[in-house]
Design a protein around this motif. Structure first.
Motif, PDB file in Angstrom:
ATOM      1  N   MET A   6      51.161  31.511  57.029  1.00 25.52           N
ATOM      2  CA  MET A   6      50.397  32.085  55.342  1.00 25.52           C
ATOM      3  C   MET A   6      49.047  31.800  55.623  1.00 25.52           C
ATOM      4  O   MET A   6      48.660  31.804  54.968  1.00 25.52           O
ATOM      5  N   LEU A   7      48.105  32.517  56.264  1.00 17.21           N
ATOM      6  CA  LEU A   7      47.232  32.382  57.101  1.00 17.21           C
ATOM      7  C   LEU A   7      46.608  33.103  55.454  1.00 17.21           C
ATOM      8  O   LEU A   7      46.444  34.029  54.931  1.00 17.21           O
ATOM      9  N   SER A   8      45.194  32.453  55.001  1.00 15.37           N
ATOM     10  CA  SER A   8      44.940  33.099  53.926  1.00 15.37           C
ATOM     11  C   SER A   8      43.856  34.581  54.294  1.00 15.37           C
ATOM     12  O   SER A   8      43.800  34.731  55.275  1.00 15.37           O
ATOM     13  N   GLU A   9      43.974  35.491  52.935  1.00 11.70           N
ATOM     14  CA  GLU A   9      42.869  36.529  53.167  1.00 11.70           C
ATOM     15  C   GLU A   9      41.264  35.934  53.753  1.00 11.70           C
ATOM     16  O   GLU A   9      40.873  36.334  55.231  1.00 11.70           O
ATOM     17  N   LEU A  32      29.986  32.747  56.751  1.00  5.82           N
ATOM     18  CA  LEU A  32      30.771  31.865  55.476  1.00  5.82           C
ATOM     19  C   LEU A  32      30.824  32.174  53.869  1.00  5.82           C
ATOM     20  O   LEU A  32      32.174  32.577  52.959  1.00  5.82           O
ATOM     21  N   ARG A  33      29.165  32.342  53.795  1.00  2.78           N
ATOM     22  CA  ARG A  33      29.547  32.465  52.288  1.00  2.78           C
ATOM     23  C   ARG A  33      30.127  33.202  51.356  1.00  2.78           C
ATOM     24  O   ARG A  33      30.138  34.380  50.085  1.00  2.78           O
ATOM     25  N   TYR A  34      29.894  34.408  52.436  1.00  4.89           N
ATOM     26  CA  TYR A  34      30.173  36.056  52.048  1.00  4.89           C
ATOM     27  C   TYR A  34      31.608  36.050  52.138  1.00  4.89           C
ATOM     28  O   TYR A  34      32.248  36.638  51.244  1.00  4.89           O
ATOM     29  N   ILE A  35      32.385  35.180  52.351  1.00  9.57           N
ATOM     30  CA  ILE A  35      33.854  35.658  53.231  1.00  9.57           C
ATOM     31  C   ILE A  35      34.204  34.191  51.241  1.00  9.57           C
ATOM     32  O   ILE A  35      35.397  34.531  50.706  1.00  9.57           O
ATOM     33  N   GLU A  36      33.514  33.698  51.183  1.00  6.93           N
ATOM     34  CA  GLU A  36      33.929  32.625  50.300  1.00  6.93           C
ATOM     35  C   GLU A  36      33.828  33.016  48.926  1.00  6.93           C
ATOM     36  O   GLU A  36      34.393  33.036  47.839  1.00  6.93           O
ATOM     37  N   GLU A  37      33.267  34.615  49.025  1.00  4.70           N
ATOM     38  CA  GLU A  37      32.589  35.234  48.053  1.00  4.70           C
ATOM     39  C   GLU A  37      33.710  36.490  47.198  1.00  4.70           C
ATOM     40  O   GLU A  37      33.997  36.937  46.599  1.00  4.70           O
ATOM     41  N   GLY A  38      34.958  36.515  48.521  1.00  4.11           N
ATOM     42  CA  GLY A  38      35.346  36.960  48.344  1.00  4.11           C
ATOM     43  C   GLY A  38      35.506  38.617  49.025  1.00  4.11           C
ATOM     44  O   GLY A  38      36.201  38.988  48.865  1.00  4.11           O
ATOM     45  N   MET A  39      34.451  38.259  49.839  1.00  4.73           N
ATOM     46  CA  MET A  39      33.966  39.494  50.602  1.00  4.73           C
ATOM     47  C   MET A  39      34.914  40.396  51.777  1.00  4.73           C
ATOM     48  O   MET A  39      35.470  39.101  52.400  1.00  4.73           O
ATOM     49  N   ASP A  40      35.530  41.877  52.072  1.00  3.25           N
ATOM     50  CA  ASP A  40      36.285  42.100  53.147  1.00  3.25           C
ATOM     51  C   ASP A  40      35.056  41.803  54.543  1.00  3.25           C
ATOM     52  O   ASP A  40      33.854  42.198  54.143  1.00  3.25           O
ATOM     53  N   PHE A  41      35.703  42.383  55.401  1.00  2.00           N
ATOM     54  CA  PHE A  41      34.846  42.636  56.634  1.00  2.00           C
ATOM     55  C   PHE A  41      33.617  43.920  57.165  1.00  2.00           C
ATOM     56  O   PHE A  41      32.977  43.214  57.041  1.00  2.00           O
ATOM     57  N   HIS A  42      34.342  44.150  55.651  1.00  2.00           N
ATOM     58  CA  HIS A  42      33.428  45.679  56.137  1.00  2.00           C
ATOM     59  C   HIS A  42      31.901  45.117  55.307  1.00  2.00           C
ATOM     60  O   HIS A  42      31.147  45.717  55.344  1.00  2.00           O
ATOM     61  N   VAL A  77      51.538  27.728  67.877  1.00  2.00           N
ATOM     62  CA  VAL A  77      50.064  26.776  68.365  1.00  2.00           C
ATOM     63  C   VAL A  77      49.845  27.228  66.447  1.00  2.00           C
ATOM     64  O   VAL A  77      50.276  28.178  66.116  1.00  2.00           O
ATOM     65  N   ARG A  78      49.124  26.387  66.096  1.00  2.00           N
ATOM     66  CA  ARG A  78      48.231  26.883  64.680  1.00  2.00           C
ATOM     67  C   ARG A  78      46.897  26.889  64.768  1.00  2.00           C
ATOM     68  O   ARG A  78      46.307  26.473  65.249  1.00  2.00           O
ATOM     69  N   ILE A  79      46.414  27.976  63.525  1.00  2.00           N
ATOM     70  CA  ILE A  79      45.148  28.495  63.242  1.00  2.00           C
ATOM     71  C   ILE A  79      45.271  27.696  62.228  1.00  2.00           C
ATOM     72  O   ILE A  79      45.212  27.758  61.498  1.00  2.00           O
ATOM     73  N   ILE A  80      44.043  26.770  62.059  1.00  2.00           N
ATOM     74  CA  ILE A  80      43.264  26.080  61.478  1.00  2.00           C
ATOM     75  C   ILE A  80      41.969  26.758  61.189  1.00  2.00           C
ATOM     76  O   ILE A  80      41.470  26.874  62.509  1.00  2.00           O
ATOM     77  N   THR A  81      40.869  26.794  59.931  1.00  2.00           N
ATOM     78  CA  THR A  81      39.627  27.394  59.610  1.00  2.00           C
ATOM     79  C   THR A  81      38.921  26.581  59.044  1.00  2.00           C
ATOM     80  O   THR A  81      39.141  25.348  58.388  1.00  2.00           O
ATOM     81  N   ILE A  82      37.647  26.740  58.839  1.00  2.00           N
ATOM     82  CA  ILE A  82      36.635  25.262  58.371  1.00  2.00           C
ATOM     83  C   ILE A  82      37.274  25.721  56.602  1.00  2.00           C
ATOM     84  O   ILE A  82      37.171  24.636  55.879  1.00  2.00           O
ATOM     85  N   PHE A  83      38.111  26.021  56.612  1.00  2.00           N
ATOM     86  CA  PHE A  83      38.765  27.141  54.872  1.00  2.00           C
ATOM     87  C   PHE A  83      39.850  25.434  54.339  1.00  2.00           C
ATOM     88  O   PHE A  83      40.260  25.524  53.740  1.00  2.00           O
ATOM     89  N   ASP A  84      40.084  24.854  55.066  1.00  2.00           N
ATOM     90  CA  ASP A  84      41.590  24.634  55.613  1.00  2.00           C
ATOM     91  C   ASP A  84      41.355  23.421  55.031  1.00  2.00           C
ATOM     92  O   ASP A  84      40.270  22.781  55.453  1.00  2.00           O
ATOM     93  N   SER A  85      41.909  22.458  54.787  1.00  2.00           N
ATOM     94  CA  SER A  85      41.636  20.384  54.509  1.00  2.00           C
ATOM     95  C   SER A  85      41.537  20.035  55.204  1.00  2.00           C
ATOM     96  O   SER A  85      41.549  18.927  55.055  1.00  2.00           O
ATOM     97  N   ASN A  86      42.880  20.090  56.598  1.00  2.00           N
ATOM     98  CA  ASN A  86      42.947  19.351  57.671  1.00  2.00           C
ATOM     99  C   ASN A  86      41.856  19.710  58.478  1.00  2.00           C
ATOM    100  O   ASN A  86      42.026  19.407  59.725  1.00  2.00           O
ATOM    101  N   PHE A  87      41.159  20.719  58.010  1.00  2.00           N
ATOM    102  CA  PHE A  87      40.263  21.250  59.309  1.00  2.00           C
ATOM    103  C   PHE A  87      39.350  19.795  59.704  1.00  2.00           C
ATOM    104  O   PHE A  87      39.009  18.805  58.503  1.00  2.00           O
ATOM    105  N   PRO A  88      39.458  19.692  60.599  1.00  2.00           N
ATOM    106  CA  PRO A  88      38.431  18.249  61.141  1.00  2.00           C
ATOM    107  C   PRO A  88      37.062  17.751  60.702  1.00  2.00           C
ATOM    108  O   PRO A  88      36.003  18.892  60.960  1.00  2.00           O
TER     109      PRO A  88
END
Length: 188
Positions: A6-9, A32-42, A77-88
């Motif tokens: 269930m990886l987020s967008e 990161l800030r652009y991703i948080e604003e909802g911008m896509d890859f392009h 293998v789990r993938i966690i990102t800086i956006f996840d609450s369990n990221f160290p």
């Protein structure tokens, strides 16, 4: 397993950006800030010239990302990102630290204070004895032991940790797809 199924967008965009040639942790953090604003890859590539340049020299697709996610699922293998609450939190605060972690095992020990034991790969007997003793002592006291899981001191520290039933963290710079040296496969 739900974490990587269930990886987020946002996580998928970050993973895709991380696969671009020449895009490391510092450039990922700038995005990161652009991703948080909802911008896509392009859209992000229009804001960050380095990303646009990397896009020109890297063949990247959604299929490639899905294959990576499926490989992780197959290998537990789990993938966690800086956006996840369990990221160290310690990794999150490091401005040059990774934004994505690929984790196999008990993630809860990543937020505990641990002891790093590293040394030369081609060690003498004395260094191996010290690494083993130190690892055994602290692991026996409940302190997780961290290393690169390389030959020499790293191996000895992890062997001692397992002997006393302690927790160990192996940070593999090359990823979880291969264990190096191969003789540490079982130890991993």
């Amino acid at each position: 397993q739900d974490n990587f199924i269930m990886l987020s967008e946002r996580a998928r965009t970050l993973l895709k950006l991380s696969k671009l040639n020449g895009v490391g942790n510092v450039r990922l953090r700038k995005s990161l800030r652009y991703i948080e604003e909802g911008m896509d890859f392009h859209e992000i590539s229009k804001e960050l010239p380095q990303i646009a340049n990397a896009l020109e020299v890297t063949n990247i697709s959604d299929e490639l990302i899905e294959a990576e996610i499926n490989r992780c699922i197959e290998n537990e293998v789990r993938i966690i990102t800086i956006f996840d609450s369990n990221f160290p939190s310690a990794v999150k605060c490091d401005l040059a630290g990774p934004c994505i972690l690929f984790i196999k095992g008990d993630i809860s020990i990543l937020d505990k204070k641990c002891l790093g034991i590293v040394g030369q790969r081609d060690t003498d007997q004395k260094a191996n004895i010290y690494a083993y003793r130190i690892g055994k002592h602290f692991a026996g006291e409940g302190v997780p032991i961290l290393s690169g899981l390389a030959k020499g001191c790293d191996t000895k520290a992890h062997e001692a940790t397992l002997e006393v039933g302690g927790k160990a963290i192996g940070v593999l710079a090359h990823g979880l797809h291969m264990i190096s040296p191969p003789e540490n496969q079982l130890l991993a």
